[in-house]
Scaffold this motif. Structure first.
Motif, PDB file in Angstrom:
ATOM      1  N   ASN A  17      35.841  30.132  29.285  1.00 57.68           N
ATOM      2  CA  ASN A  17      34.543  30.684  29.688  1.00 57.68           C
ATOM      3  C   ASN A  17      34.368  30.655  31.197  1.00 57.68           C
ATOM      4  O   ASN A  17      33.825  31.588  31.788  1.00 57.68           O
ATOM      5  N   ALA A  18      34.821  29.555  31.811  1.00 63.40           N
ATOM      6  CA  ALA A  18      34.701  29.448  33.261  1.00 63.40           C
ATOM      7  C   ALA A  18      35.548  30.500  33.953  1.00 63.40           C
ATOM      8  O   ALA A  18      35.110  31.144  34.915  1.00 63.40           O
ATOM      9  N   VAL A  19      36.774  30.711  33.476  1.00 60.33           N
ATOM     10  CA  VAL A  19      37.643  31.730  34.067  1.00 60.33           C
ATOM     11  C   VAL A  19      37.025  33.110  33.868  1.00 60.33           C
ATOM     12  O   VAL A  19      37.000  33.940  34.791  1.00 60.33           O
ATOM     13  N   CYS A  20      36.515  33.389  32.672  1.00 62.32           N
ATOM     14  CA  CYS A  20      35.926  34.705  32.384  1.00 62.32           C
ATOM     15  C   CYS A  20      34.756  35.005  33.306  1.00 62.32           C
ATOM     16  O   CYS A  20      34.541  36.160  33.683  1.00 62.32           O
ATOM     17  N   ALA A  21      34.014  33.975  33.702  1.00 60.07           N
ATOM     18  CA  ALA A  21      32.852  34.176  34.563  1.00 60.07           C
ATOM     19  C   ALA A  21      33.218  34.334  36.028  1.00 60.07           C
ATOM     20  O   ALA A  21      32.367  34.685  36.845  1.00 60.07           O
ATOM     21  N   SER A  22      34.471  34.094  36.381  1.00 63.63           N
ATOM     22  CA  SER A  22      34.890  34.227  37.776  1.00 63.63           C
ATOM     23  C   SER A  22      35.114  35.687  38.134  1.00 63.63           C
ATOM     24  O   SER A  22      35.135  36.566  37.266  1.00 63.63           O
ATOM     25  N   GLU A  23      35.313  35.973  39.411  1.00 64.11           N
ATOM     26  CA  GLU A  23      35.340  37.356  39.892  1.00 64.11           C
ATOM     27  C   GLU A  23      36.394  38.206  39.202  1.00 64.11           C
ATOM     28  O   GLU A  23      36.119  39.308  38.735  1.00 64.11           O
ATOM     29  N   LYS A  24      37.620  37.729  39.116  1.00 61.43           N
ATOM     30  CA  LYS A  24      38.692  38.494  38.481  1.00 61.43           C
ATOM     31  C   LYS A  24      39.158  37.833  37.197  1.00 61.43           C
ATOM     32  O   LYS A  24      40.270  38.077  36.723  1.00 61.43           O
ATOM     33  N   GLY A  25      38.274  37.003  36.644  1.00 63.88           N
ATOM     34  CA  GLY A  25      38.622  36.278  35.432  1.00 63.88           C
ATOM     35  C   GLY A  25      38.973  37.148  34.247  1.00 63.88           C
ATOM     36  O   GLY A  25      39.969  36.894  33.561  1.00 63.88           O
ATOM     37  N   PRO A  26      38.190  38.212  33.928  1.00 65.43           N
ATOM     38  CA  PRO A  26      38.536  39.049  32.772  1.00 65.43           C
ATOM     39  C   PRO A  26      39.949  39.631  32.857  1.00 65.43           C
ATOM     40  O   PRO A  26      40.667  39.662  31.852  1.00 65.43           O
ATOM     41  N   GLU A  27      40.340  40.070  34.067  1.00 67.49           N
ATOM     42  CA  GLU A  27      41.700  40.596  34.218  1.00 67.49           C
ATOM     43  C   GLU A  27      42.740  39.502  33.972  1.00 67.49           C
ATOM     44  O   GLU A  27      43.779  39.761  33.351  1.00 67.49           O
ATOM     45  N   GLN A  28      42.450  38.274  34.460  1.00 68.19           N
ATOM     46  CA  GLN A  28      43.377  37.164  34.251  1.00 68.19           C
ATOM     47  C   GLN A  28      43.516  36.833  32.770  1.00 68.19           C
ATOM     48  O   GLN A  28      44.628  36.593  32.266  1.00 68.19           O
ATOM     49  N   LEU A  29      42.416  36.830  32.039  1.00 65.60           N
ATOM     50  CA  LEU A  29      42.466  36.525  30.608  1.00 65.60           C
ATOM     51  C   LEU A  29      43.186  37.625  29.841  1.00 65.60           C
ATOM     52  O   LEU A  29      43.999  37.347  28.944  1.00 65.60           O
ATOM     53  N   LEU A  30      42.902  38.881  30.176  1.00 67.33           N
ATOM     54  CA  LEU A  30      43.547  39.991  29.481  1.00 67.33           C
ATOM     55  C   LEU A  30      45.059  39.952  29.663  1.00 67.33           C
ATOM     56  O   LEU A  30      45.815  40.124  28.708  1.00 67.33           O
ATOM     57  N   SER A  31      45.488  39.724  30.888  1.00 66.48           N
ATOM     58  CA  SER A  31      46.934  39.731  31.173  1.00 66.48           C
ATOM     59  C   SER A  31      47.660  38.559  30.520  1.00 66.48           C
ATOM     60  O   SER A  31      48.886  38.591  30.370  1.00 66.48           O
ATOM     61  N   ARG A  32      46.934  37.532  30.131  1.00 64.49           N
ATOM     62  CA  ARG A  32      47.543  36.347  29.521  1.00 64.49           C
ATOM     63  C   ARG A  32      47.318  36.269  28.019  1.00 64.49           C
ATOM     64  O   ARG A  32      47.474  35.208  27.418  1.00 64.49           O
ATOM     65  N   GLY A  33      46.918  37.400  27.421  1.00 61.24           N
ATOM     66  CA  GLY A  33      46.866  37.482  25.962  1.00 61.24           C
ATOM     67  C   GLY A  33      45.615  36.933  25.312  1.00 61.24           C
ATOM     68  O   GLY A  33      45.636  36.600  24.122  1.00 61.24           O
ATOM     69  N   ALA A  34      44.509  36.858  26.060  1.00 60.02           N
ATOM     70  CA  ALA A  34      43.299  36.277  25.484  1.00 60.02           C
ATOM     71  C   ALA A  34      42.733  37.122  24.348  1.00 60.02           C
ATOM     72  O   ALA A  34      42.250  36.578  23.344  1.00 60.02           O
ATOM     73  N   VAL A  35      42.767  38.434  24.494  1.00 60.46           N
ATOM     74  CA  VAL A  35      42.126  39.293  23.489  1.00 60.46           C
ATOM     75  C   VAL A  35      42.772  39.140  22.111  1.00 60.46           C
ATOM     76  O   VAL A  35      42.080  38.844  21.125  1.00 60.46           O
ATOM     77  N   PRO A  36      44.083  39.333  21.949  1.00 57.84           N
ATOM     78  CA  PRO A  36      44.646  39.187  20.596  1.00 57.84           C
ATOM     79  C   PRO A  36      44.542  37.763  20.055  1.00 57.84           C
ATOM     80  O   PRO A  36      44.302  37.572  18.866  1.00 57.84           O
TER      81      PRO A  36
END
Length: 702
Positions: A174-193
């Motif tokens: 959640n903390a990473v997602c709330a950061s400026e480029k957090g969504p891109e970081q989570l997506l690239s590391r497989g968070a969605v699946p």
């Protein structure tokens, strides 16, 4: 390790936590904390470091550590230790005498505490732990590879994923997602699946924490990219949500309505997928009883927003029978009237603005049906709608758009940056593009606002709305048009085209100097086309509509054309554009408009036998070349039907130009233009009458 501080169990994002802090410790506790930090700084091995950390977390839970203490811990151990502990535990290796289960709990607790410091979130070592944390959330086991990427047969470890451990993992994500480029970081590391699978498997805390996290991720700038990369997992998740929605009570469904739109794909991404169409059908089946029933105002907004989102995806195809479709439109129109027909100065809350914007989308979806002519019905959006039902829908829409006009009349220039004002303006323009006969007097009275609003944005007078649109845009597709200063005018153009053909509204538009604004817009569009030289051009409907509107003024207001300087500038622009457009097949309709508009202006010039300059000669040479090219049967394109009437007007205007400017006859004779065209077309041409008129004009000049 339950006694170790578990920040995830008491906080969901950076900066949150208990009011307790080291500052609230007693002097003796504060002294002990300092001794622990000293030991941490002077630890000689991992055992000493872990012992100091355990004491610190027992003395002061990790969620209650203040930024200064967190910074001192970070300076002492960095992110290397918790990242290393996590990797070691996932490989099933004990460290410093602690079993893997306790190592992973301690590592997650440390990462959760450190993630409350926003400065640490972009750190590569913290980001490197995201796949491990996701694996814990998904299934508590990890297949690992050695650094040389060789796989071991026993490299699988299963952990007991208790709630404190899972909460710590979610805290970090959640903390990473709330950061400026957090969504891109989570997506690239497989968070969605990973999160989708955690929810589908019904893992612990997945409904409470994984779904909200996915919702935040999918409402960010990575929404479209997520659907393109992981459509299969997201469709499975949506099917799961749809099933829960159908099995829930009506009261629970009302609560779910506000969350479901977060998990729908952007329009166009999955529209060809039959599985997705089936899911949308199931959602509508569960939503219909809510629309048909009595709903409290606090829930109606969410129901209408979800309805609008589903309409965006498949139109009326899956909505239901005509009676239900009429009910949905009526509920949206009633809500618009209730929301907008308030006394002047009444402030509309943000939640109501969101609801009304959804109602606008439902109204727009209904317009195609409601605005069809009774005498000449065309393919309707709502299949099976009777004439009576169509008239009922039209009546409801008229009342709702009357409320929009009432609201916009009150808008002052200081509010032009308000996104809700733009949404209302855009919806009304969509109505006016289809229907200008209803509410005509009210529309004419509103023209000063409509022109002023479009002109203000076109001239760059309001920056706030552009910034808001840019911030809210969540599409990463290259073909999507971003917000630009001419957006408001583009929406208004179809209405101006209709209104400029009628006497009363045209007079008002002339008083507002609308032709000058249109010429500026056309000039700006031409600059864009010229700057794209060498690239594959696309058709420009807005520029065509702009030319059509200017053509209305030119045909009906000759005196204004002769006296208004903007038409001089327009003539110069057309003389520059047509020679270039000759060689752009996809812009043939725009070229036809430029040719016709230029000739209509030229025919209004006084008769003169004086020789002309080179620029005029080049313009008429381009005109003759263009007309011959499109009249040549071997080169007639699929756009011929669209341009036929324009060519008739062009030939009529050319006849008038020949009568007033004899030198054109010489130019045509030198090119043997008329004989060449007549030989190609024959006597049964669709433009034979205009060619005969042109021949007679040429005979008069002999």
């Amino acid at each position: 390790m339950a006694e170790i501080g578990c920040p995830g169990s008491s906080t969901e994002g950076p900066g949150s936590g208990s009011a307790d802090s080291p500052g609230a410790l007693s002097p003796s506790q504060r002294e002990l904390l300092e001794r622990c930090l000293h030991a941490l700084n002077h630890a000689k091995n991992d055992s000493h470091t872990l012992a100091a950390l355990l004491l610190i977390t027992r003395l002061c839970p990790a969620a209650q550590l203040d930024p200064e203490t967190l910074q001192r811990i970070f300076e002492a151990v960095g992110l290397d230790l918790p990242a290393r502990l996590l990797l070691t535990a996932c490989r099933g290796v004990e460290s410093a005498g602690l079993p893997a289960q306790e190592l992973i709990s301690l590592a997650a607790a440390l990462l959760a505490a450190l993630s409350t410091d926003s400065n640490l979130l972009p750190h590569p070592q913290l980001l490197s732990t995201i796949p491990l944390l996701l694996n814990i959330l998904e299934n508590g086991q990890k297949h690992t590879e050695d650094e040389d990427e060789s796989r071991s047969a026993d490299a699988q470890t299963t952990f007991t994923t208790d709630e404190p451990l899972l909460s710590d993992c979610y805290q970090v994500l959640n903390a990473v997602c709330a950061s400026e480029k957090g969504p891109e970081q989570l997506l690239s590391r497989g968070a969605v699946p990973a999160l989708c699978r955690a929810v589908i498997k019904k893992q612990t805390l997945s409904k409470e924490k994984a779904l909200p996290l996915l919702g935040r991720l999918l409402s960010s700038g990575v929404r479209t990219q997520s659907w393109y990369k992981h459509s299969s997992e997201l469709l499975s998740l949506l099917r799961n949500i749809s099933q829960d929605f159908s099995e829930a009570s009506n009261e629970a469904r009302l609560e779910m309505c506000s969350r479901i739109p977060l998990f729908l794909p952007p329009p166009g991404v999955e529209n060809e997928n039959t599985d997705f169409k089936e899911i949308v059908g199931h959602l509508w089946a569960s939503l219909r009883p809510l629309v048909q029933g009595k709903i409290k105002q606090e829930h109606l907004g969410a129901v209408l927003v979800l309805s609008a989102c589903l309409l965006d995806l498949f139109g009326w195809e899956s909505v239901g029978n005509p009676k239900f479709c009429c009910l949905l439109v009526n509920r949206a129109c009633v809500e618009v009237r209730m929301g907008l027909e308030e006394p002047p100065g009444t402030e509309i809350s943000l939640s109501l603005q969101n609801t009304l914007t959804a109602c606008y989308r439902i109204m727009e979806a209904a317009m195609e049906q409601a605005c069809t002519s009774d005498a000449a019905p065309k393919q309707t959006a709502i299949s099976g709608l009777s004439l009576q039902q169509s008239r009922q829908v039209l009546g409801a829409l008229e009342e709702a758009f009357s409320a929009e006009i009432y609201y916009l009349k009150q808008v002052e220039e200081a509010s032009y940056d308000d996104p809700f004002v733009f949404a209302t303006f855009r919806c009304l323009c969509a109505w006016l593009a289809e229907e200008t006969s209803c509410l005509k007097d009210d529309v004419i009275k509103l023209l000063p606002f409509l022109i002023g609003y479009a002109k203000t944005h076109f001239n760059g007078g309001e920056k706030g709305l552009a910034e808001w649109m840019s911030k809210m845009s969540i599409s990463n597709t290259a073909h999507d048009r971003t917000w630009s200063r001419d957006a408001a005018l583009r929406y208004l153009l179809p209405a101006l085209c209709h209104l400029s053909a009628e006497d009363e509204p045209r007079r008002e538009l002339l008083c507002l100097d609308a032709p000058a604004l249109l010429v500026e817009f056309l000039s700006s569009g031409w600059d864009t086309i010229r700057a794209q030289s060498g690239t594959e051009e696309n058709r420009e409907p807005s520029l065509e509509t702009c030319c059509s509107t200017l053509l209305n003024f030119t045909i009906t207001e000759p005196q204004r054309v002769r006296s208004d300087p903007c038409f001089v500038a327009l003539e110069v622009l057309l003389s520059e554009a047509l020679p270039v457009l000759l060689h752009k097949p996809r812009l043939q309709v725009l070229a036809a408009y430029c040719c016709t508009l230029g000739l209509m202006i030229s025919r209004l010039k006084p008769a003169s036998a004086v020789s002309v300059d080179a620029a005029q000669r080049r313009w008429f040479s381009s005109v003759l070349q263009f007309l011959r090219m499109v009249l040549d049967c071997s080169q007639v394109s699929v756009q011929w039907d669209e341009t036929l009437e324009l060519h008739r007007l062009s030939l009529q205007a050319l006849s008038g130009c020949v009568l007033n400017q004899p030198w054109i006859r010489t130019l045509m004779r030198d090119q043997d233009w008329l004989r060449s065209v007549c030989c190609r077309l024959g006597s049964d041409s669709q433009v034979s009458d205009q060619l005969e008129e042109l021949r007679r004009a040429l005979e008069k000049q002999k």
